[in-house]
Design an enzyme around this catalytic site. Structure first.
Site, PDB file in Angstrom:
ATOM      1  N   GLU A  68       0.068  -9.801  -0.613  1.00 23.03           N
ATOM      2  CA  GLU A  68      -1.339 -10.229  -0.531  1.00 23.03           C
ATOM      3  C   GLU A  68      -1.980 -10.354  -1.918  1.00 23.03           C
ATOM      4  O   GLU A  68      -2.811 -11.230  -2.141  1.00 23.03           O
ATOM      5  CB  GLU A  68      -2.118  -9.257   0.366  1.00 23.03           C
ATOM      6  CG  GLU A  68      -1.708  -9.415   1.831  1.00 23.03           C
ATOM      7  CD  GLU A  68      -2.207  -8.307   2.722  1.00 23.03           C
ATOM      8  OE1 GLU A  68      -1.897  -7.132   2.425  1.00 23.03           O
ATOM      9  OE2 GLU A  68      -2.898  -8.587   3.715  1.00 23.03           O
ATOM     10  N   GLY A 107       0.704  -5.356   0.844  1.00 27.82           N
ATOM     11  CA  GLY A 107      -0.360  -5.579  -0.137  1.00 27.82           C
ATOM     12  C   GLY A 107       0.149  -6.251  -1.403  1.00 27.82           C
ATOM     13  O   GLY A 107      -0.591  -6.961  -2.083  1.00 27.82           O
ATOM     14  N   GLU A 151       3.679  -5.260   7.833  1.00 26.44           N
ATOM     15  CA  GLU A 151       2.723  -4.303   8.412  1.00 26.44           C
ATOM     16  C   GLU A 151       2.905  -4.067   9.902  1.00 26.44           C
ATOM     17  O   GLU A 151       2.751  -2.950  10.380  1.00 26.44           O
ATOM     18  CB  GLU A 151       1.266  -4.766   8.148  1.00 26.44           C
ATOM     19  CG  GLU A 151       0.813  -4.606   6.714  1.00 26.44           C
ATOM     20  CD  GLU A 151       1.111  -5.818   5.852  1.00 26.44           C
ATOM     21  OE1 GLU A 151       1.941  -6.661   6.257  1.00 26.44           O
ATOM     22  OE2 GLU A 151       0.521  -5.922   4.759  1.00 26.44           O
ATOM     23  N   ALA A 167       0.849  -1.196   0.000  1.00 28.24           N
ATOM     24  CA  ALA A 167       0.000   0.000   0.000  1.00 28.24           C
ATOM     25  C   ALA A 167       0.881   1.242   0.000  1.00 28.24           C
ATOM     26  O   ALA A 167       1.986   1.225   0.551  1.00 28.24           O
ATOM     27  CB  ALA A 167      -0.880  -0.010   1.243  1.00 28.24           C
TER      28      ALA A 167
HETATM   29  N1  COA Z   1       4.529   3.417  -0.297  1.00 23.78           N
HETATM   30  C1  COA Z   1       4.925   4.615  -0.785  1.00 23.78           C
HETATM   31  N2  COA Z   1       6.106   4.802  -1.391  1.00 23.78           N
HETATM   32  C2  COA Z   1       6.907   3.738  -1.492  1.00 23.78           C
HETATM   33  C3  COA Z   1       6.563   2.469  -0.994  1.00 23.78           C
HETATM   34  C4  COA Z   1       5.303   2.344  -0.372  1.00 23.78           C
HETATM   35  N3  COA Z   1       4.865   1.173   0.102  1.00 23.78           N
HETATM   36  N4  COA Z   1       7.578   1.605  -1.231  1.00 23.78           N
HETATM   37  C5  COA Z   1       8.520   2.311  -1.868  1.00 23.78           C
HETATM   38  N5  COA Z   1       8.113   3.584  -2.029  1.00 23.78           N
HETATM   39  C6  COA Z   1       8.851   4.690  -2.659  1.00 23.78           C
HETATM   40  C7  COA Z   1       9.935   5.203  -1.725  1.00 23.78           C
HETATM   41  O1  COA Z   1       9.397   6.115  -0.766  1.00 23.78           O
HETATM   42  C8  COA Z   1      10.874   5.848  -2.720  1.00 23.78           C
HETATM   43  O2  COA Z   1      10.333   7.087  -3.104  1.00 23.78           O
HETATM   44  P1  COA Z   1      11.281   8.403  -3.099  1.00 23.78           P
HETATM   45  O3  COA Z   1      12.325   8.098  -4.142  1.00 23.78           O
HETATM   46  O4  COA Z   1      10.341   9.505  -3.489  1.00 23.78           O
HETATM   47  O5  COA Z   1      11.842   8.521  -1.694  1.00 23.78           O
HETATM   48  C9  COA Z   1      10.775   4.942  -3.934  1.00 23.78           C
HETATM   49  O6  COA Z   1       9.560   4.211  -3.795  1.00 23.78           O
HETATM   50  C10 COA Z   1      11.917   3.929  -4.013  1.00 23.78           C
HETATM   51  O7  COA Z   1      11.964   3.246  -2.772  1.00 23.78           O
HETATM   52  P2  COA Z   1      13.278   3.196  -1.826  1.00 23.78           P
HETATM   53  O8  COA Z   1      12.825   2.947  -0.435  1.00 23.78           O
HETATM   54  O9  COA Z   1      14.127   4.384  -2.071  1.00 23.78           O
HETATM   55  O10 COA Z   1      14.001   1.915  -2.447  1.00 23.78           O
HETATM   56  P3  COA Z   1      14.930   0.884  -1.681  1.00 23.78           P
HETATM   57  O11 COA Z   1      15.485  -0.004  -2.718  1.00 23.78           O
HETATM   58  O12 COA Z   1      15.848   1.582  -0.751  1.00 23.78           O
HETATM   59  O13 COA Z   1      13.904   0.019  -0.764  1.00 23.78           O
HETATM   60  C11 COA Z   1      11.896  -1.223  -0.281  1.00 23.78           C
HETATM   61  C12 COA Z   1      12.893  -0.732  -1.368  1.00 23.78           C
HETATM   62  C13 COA Z   1      10.730  -1.871  -1.025  1.00 23.78           C
HETATM   63  C14 COA Z   1      12.567  -2.219   0.633  1.00 23.78           C
HETATM   64  C15 COA Z   1      11.407   0.007   0.533  1.00 23.78           C
HETATM   65  O14 COA Z   1      10.957   1.001  -0.366  1.00 23.78           O
HETATM   66  C16 COA Z   1      10.299  -0.311   1.472  1.00 23.78           C
HETATM   67  O15 COA Z   1      10.514  -0.869   2.542  1.00 23.78           O
HETATM   68  N6  COA Z   1       9.034   0.050   1.114  1.00 23.78           N
HETATM   69  C17 COA Z   1       7.900  -0.107   1.973  1.00 23.78           C
HETATM   70  C18 COA Z   1       7.397  -1.522   1.927  1.00 23.78           C
HETATM   71  C19 COA Z   1       6.263  -1.726   2.896  1.00 23.78           C
HETATM   72  O16 COA Z   1       6.405  -1.584   4.096  1.00 23.78           O
HETATM   73  N7  COA Z   1       5.096  -2.068   2.340  1.00 23.78           N
HETATM   74  C20 COA Z   1       3.922  -2.330   3.099  1.00 23.78           C
HETATM   75  C21 COA Z   1       3.072  -1.127   3.173  1.00 23.78           C
HETATM   76  S1  COA Z   1       1.600  -1.418   4.151  1.00 23.78           S
END
Ligand code: COA
Length: 257
Positions: free
Chosen positions: A111, A108, A131, A63
């Site tokens: 999921e 998500g 989450e 999400a």
């Molecule tokens: N929601 C909103 N933005 C997200 C996102 C999410 N779930 N996952 C990634 N992004 C965005 C980041 O904020 C970043 O944006 P920015 O460049 O404007 O800062 C961009 O996508 C790239 O992500 P980044 O975190 O820089 O890449 P990374 O390789 O360092 O890490 C992940 C990748 C997937 C491990 C990390 O982005 C992450 O942990 N995301 C959240 C995952 C999560 O908790 N999902 C469940 C949500 S309920």
């Protein structure tokens, strides 16, 4: 465009396309994904559907945390219900769905992948339900579908720790059926889809519906309860702390008992 559809004869490929946020789901993306499945679901020529994410890094990173960080109980519940509509639409579409998981499938994203009938993965695929580290429980069916797929103990470990499961482990625990090199994943998924598509559409459709009967009434009420409890979490301070920590790029500190 947020969602792309390509038809390769009787296989339709649905691609989640929001690479700037690693294909994370905002509400627009979710509505577009529902529409895409409704569209291919009614396309007579489509006998199997492949679902994947654009790029080489992510299937879907869950999400959109920036969209939901400031939700309250009411809007959090609506968002959770929309997520349930996404996963139910994928699960209930007429044709079998193969998820081609080409990178992160988090929250998500995981999921959505487990709402598909079959999962294939690339070696860089990473599954997790992170989450609880954001102050909320999984809310798009993960608490109900993951235990069925990998067993209650492994699901509990994934959901309660939020730890990441990489492709090889995902294969070992039955979360994916096979691993293919990233540049061959889509073709391998289409090939598998074609091996389903040669069979009787009536028999395939009926078999898919019958397999869903294993998803009994108890699980359906579990899904409804999950949607409510997911929304309720937006009335607890942990949710705001967990999600603000993500947007501020810092570690969360939880204080609620
Ligand atoms: N929601 C909103 N933005 C997200 C996102 C999410 N779930 N996952 C990634 N992004 C965005 C980041 O904020 C970043 O944006 P920015 O460049 O404007 O800062 C961009 O996508 C790239 O992500 P980044 O975190 O820089 O890449 P990374 O390789 O360092 O890490 C992940 C990748 C997937 C491990 C990390 O982005 C992450 O942990 N995301 C959240 C995952 C999560 O908790 N999902 C469940 C949500 S309920």
């Amino acid at each position: 465009m947020a969602i792309e559809i390509e038809h390769r004869d009787c296989v339709s490929i649905v691609t989640m396309n929001r690479p700037e946020a690693l294909n994370a789901f905002n509400s627009g993306q979710m509505l577009a994904l529902i529409d895409a499945f409704r569209e291919v679901g009614t396309r007579i020529e489509t006998r199997c559907i492949v679902l994947t994410g654009t790029g080489e890094k992510a299937f879907a990173a869950g999400a959109d945390i920036r969209e939901i960080v400031n939700l309250d109980v009411q809007s959090g519940t609506s968002f959770g219900r929309l997520g349930h509509t996404v996963t139910r639409t994928i699960e209930e579409v007429r044709q079998p769905v193969i998820a081609a998981v080409n990178g992160y499938a988090l929250g998500g994203g995981c999921e959505v992948a487990i709402a598909a009938d079959i999962r294939l993965a690339s070696p860089n695929a990473v599954f997790a339900q992170p989450e609880v580290g954001l102050g909320i429980p999984p809310g798009w069916g993960g608490t109900q579908r993951l235990p069925r797929l990998v067993g209650p103990g492994m699901a509990a470990e994934m959901i309660l720790t939020g730890r990441r499961v990489h492709a090889e482990e995902a294969l070992r625990i039955g979360l994916v059926n096979a691993i293919h090199p990233l540049d061959q994943l889509l073709d391998a998924s289409v090939e598998l889809a074609n091996s389903i598509a040669v069979n009787s559409p009536y028999a395939v459709r009926t078999a898919k519906q019958l397999m869903r009967l294993a998803f009994n009434e108890q699980s359906i009420s579990g899904l409804q309860t999950e949607a409510e409890r997911f929304g309720a979490a937006f009335g607890v301070a942990d949710q705001h702390e967990g999600m603000t920590a993500f947007t501020d790029k810092r570690k969360a500190t939880f204080e609620n008992s």
